[in-house]
Scaffold this motif. Sequence first.
Motif, mmCIF file in Angstrom:
data_model
loop_
_atom_site.group_PDB
_atom_site.id
_atom_site.type_symbol
_atom_site.label_atom_id
_atom_site.label_comp_id
_atom_site.label_asym_id
_atom_site.label_seq_id
_atom_site.Cartn_x
_atom_site.Cartn_y
_atom_site.Cartn_z
ATOM 1 N N TRP A 101 -0.902 -4.132 -0.850
ATOM 2 C CA TRP A 101 -0.665 -2.898 -1.005
ATOM 3 C C TRP A 101 -1.210 -1.971 0.244
ATOM 4 O O TRP A 101 -1.659 -2.542 1.094
ATOM 5 C CB TRP A 101 -1.445 -2.288 -2.253
ATOM 6 C CG TRP A 101 -2.852 -2.613 -2.301
ATOM 7 C CD1 TRP A 101 -3.783 -1.845 -1.875
ATOM 8 C CD2 TRP A 101 -3.644 -3.756 -2.827
ATOM 9 N NE1 TRP A 101 -4.915 -2.544 -2.225
ATOM 10 C CE2 TRP A 101 -4.984 -3.582 -2.897
ATOM 11 C CE3 TRP A 101 -3.087 -4.908 -3.956
ATOM 12 C CZ2 TRP A 101 -5.674 -4.374 -3.320
ATOM 13 C CZ3 TRP A 101 -3.967 -5.723 -4.627
ATOM 14 C CH2 TRP A 101 -5.265 -5.476 -4.141
ATOM 15 N N ASN A 215 -1.682 2.231 -13.412
ATOM 16 C CA ASN A 215 -0.422 2.880 -13.423
ATOM 17 C C ASN A 215 -0.599 4.259 -13.194
ATOM 18 O O ASN A 215 -0.063 5.113 -12.451
ATOM 19 C CB ASN A 215 0.059 2.700 -14.787
ATOM 20 C CG ASN A 215 0.944 1.387 -14.826
ATOM 21 O OD1 ASN A 215 2.097 1.288 -14.298
ATOM 22 N ND2 ASN A 215 0.505 0.332 -15.227
ATOM 23 N N THR A 218 -1.742 4.777 -9.249
ATOM 24 C CA THR A 218 -0.749 4.712 -8.360
ATOM 25 C C THR A 218 0.260 5.773 -8.400
ATOM 26 O O THR A 218 0.785 6.316 -7.420
ATOM 27 C CB THR A 218 -0.015 3.522 -8.488
ATOM 28 O OG1 THR A 218 0.591 3.157 -9.814
ATOM 29 C CG2 THR A 218 -0.664 2.285 -8.188
ATOM 30 N N ALA A 224 -0.406 2.539 -2.964
ATOM 31 C CA ALA A 224 1.032 2.022 -3.469
ATOM 32 C C ALA A 224 1.490 0.767 -3.265
ATOM 33 O O ALA A 224 0.853 0.062 -2.115
ATOM 34 C CB ALA A 224 1.842 3.174 -2.433
ATOM 35 N N GLN A 228 6.789 0.394 -4.403
ATOM 36 C CA GLN A 228 6.430 1.806 -4.878
ATOM 37 C C GLN A 228 6.459 2.917 -3.792
ATOM 38 O O GLN A 228 6.295 4.134 -4.121
ATOM 39 C CB GLN A 228 5.022 1.831 -5.481
ATOM 40 C CG GLN A 228 4.800 0.976 -6.932
ATOM 41 C CD GLN A 228 3.630 1.481 -7.576
ATOM 42 O OE1 GLN A 228 2.617 1.239 -6.892
ATOM 43 N NE2 GLN A 228 3.461 1.420 -8.967
ATOM 44 N N THR A 231 9.723 5.175 -4.616
ATOM 45 C CA THR A 231 9.678 5.700 -6.060
ATOM 46 C C THR A 231 8.595 5.005 -6.564
ATOM 47 O O THR A 231 8.549 3.857 -6.869
ATOM 48 C CB THR A 231 10.960 5.281 -6.667
ATOM 49 O OG1 THR A 231 12.177 5.874 -5.741
ATOM 50 C CG2 THR A 231 11.245 5.982 -7.717
ATOM 51 N N TRP A 232 7.871 5.865 -7.531
ATOM 52 C CA TRP A 232 7.040 5.246 -8.439
ATOM 53 C C TRP A 232 7.723 4.443 -9.598
ATOM 54 O O TRP A 232 8.610 5.092 -9.971
ATOM 55 C CB TRP A 232 6.041 6.314 -8.821
ATOM 56 C CG TRP A 232 4.972 5.659 -9.717
ATOM 57 C CD1 TRP A 232 3.713 5.029 -9.381
ATOM 58 C CD2 TRP A 232 4.808 5.587 -11.216
ATOM 59 N NE1 TRP A 232 2.968 4.655 -10.328
ATOM 60 C CE2 TRP A 232 3.770 4.893 -11.689
ATOM 61 C CE3 TRP A 232 5.918 5.983 -12.191
ATOM 62 C CZ2 TRP A 232 3.505 4.719 -12.717
ATOM 63 C CZ3 TRP A 232 5.583 5.708 -13.479
ATOM 64 C CH2 TRP A 232 4.326 5.078 -13.634
ATOM 65 N N HIS A 233 7.174 3.525 -10.045
ATOM 66 C CA HIS A 233 7.708 2.974 -11.290
ATOM 67 C C HIS A 233 6.326 2.042 -11.894
ATOM 68 O O HIS A 233 5.314 1.723 -11.170
ATOM 69 C CB HIS A 233 8.658 2.061 -11.212
ATOM 70 C CG HIS A 233 8.552 1.015 -10.242
ATOM 71 N ND1 HIS A 233 7.978 -0.281 -10.277
ATOM 72 C CD2 HIS A 233 9.163 0.909 -8.781
ATOM 73 C CE1 HIS A 233 8.151 -0.941 -9.124
ATOM 74 N NE2 HIS A 233 8.688 -0.438 -8.586
#
Length: 271
Positions: A101, A215, A218, A224, A228, A231-233
């Motif tokens: 990350w 979650n 982030t 991140a 991610q 786009t965050w998911h």
Amino acid sequence: MELQPLLNAVWIRRIWQLFIFGYQQAMSCIFPVIIFASLALTKVISIPYVHRYDLLLLICLFAQIGMVVFKLETIDELKVICMFHIIGLMLELYKVHMGSWSYPGEGWSKLFGVPLYSGFMYASVASYICQAWRRLSISVYGWPRQRYAVMVCAAIYLNFFTHHYLRDMRWLLTLLLIIVFYRTSFAYKVGGREYRMHVVLSFLLIGFFIWLAENISTFMGAWAYPDQEHTWHIVHLGKISSWFLLVVISVIIVAQLKRVKSARDGGNPAL
């Protein structure tokens, strides 16, 4: 004798016990809540000439000082938390270097790409464990021999580093954990009444709630994962196993330190 008034009394008592338990849990989460609030605040508010990571570090430092000054944490608990800060920071340095990350933002307090505030996220887990242990008067039954507990703890921590080069042994370590701690349970008190929970179940529950917190973190840009960056998911469910094993390390360290302190103070060294 009428049954309904008795049932009502039982339910009222259970609801009251649940309220007390929730309150004690909330009080134990003060440090993590401060970090979450800071992440949310710094996402929408910025201070000129102050990088977000540096501001988060200052907030965490003042929060840690305040926890001790207002006696929400003891000096012994502070020592444990500082140990976790170092352990967590070492892991962060390695994981960021390996590309697991990243922290894309700028900051004067970044060391090899890792902002120093990140160690407080691990320290907040230790803060929760220490405070919950004290507030719920936790005692342990069936704790394994010290060498077995320490060996499991060391093997799990080492696997976080070696799985980049060797086979990931997390599932084998989980099986070993269940074998070593199969007789171990936590006893905790709520409103003067004692309850019990198997230690592995408690590890899993804490790991799950940390995954939920991850979650949120982030989403608010604390860090991140590679997938991610644009786009965050939702973080992959497999991360629960990582947090589960990290909680194992945290609890074993806290338990062993309490065992040593008890023996030093002339108490019963057995948990």
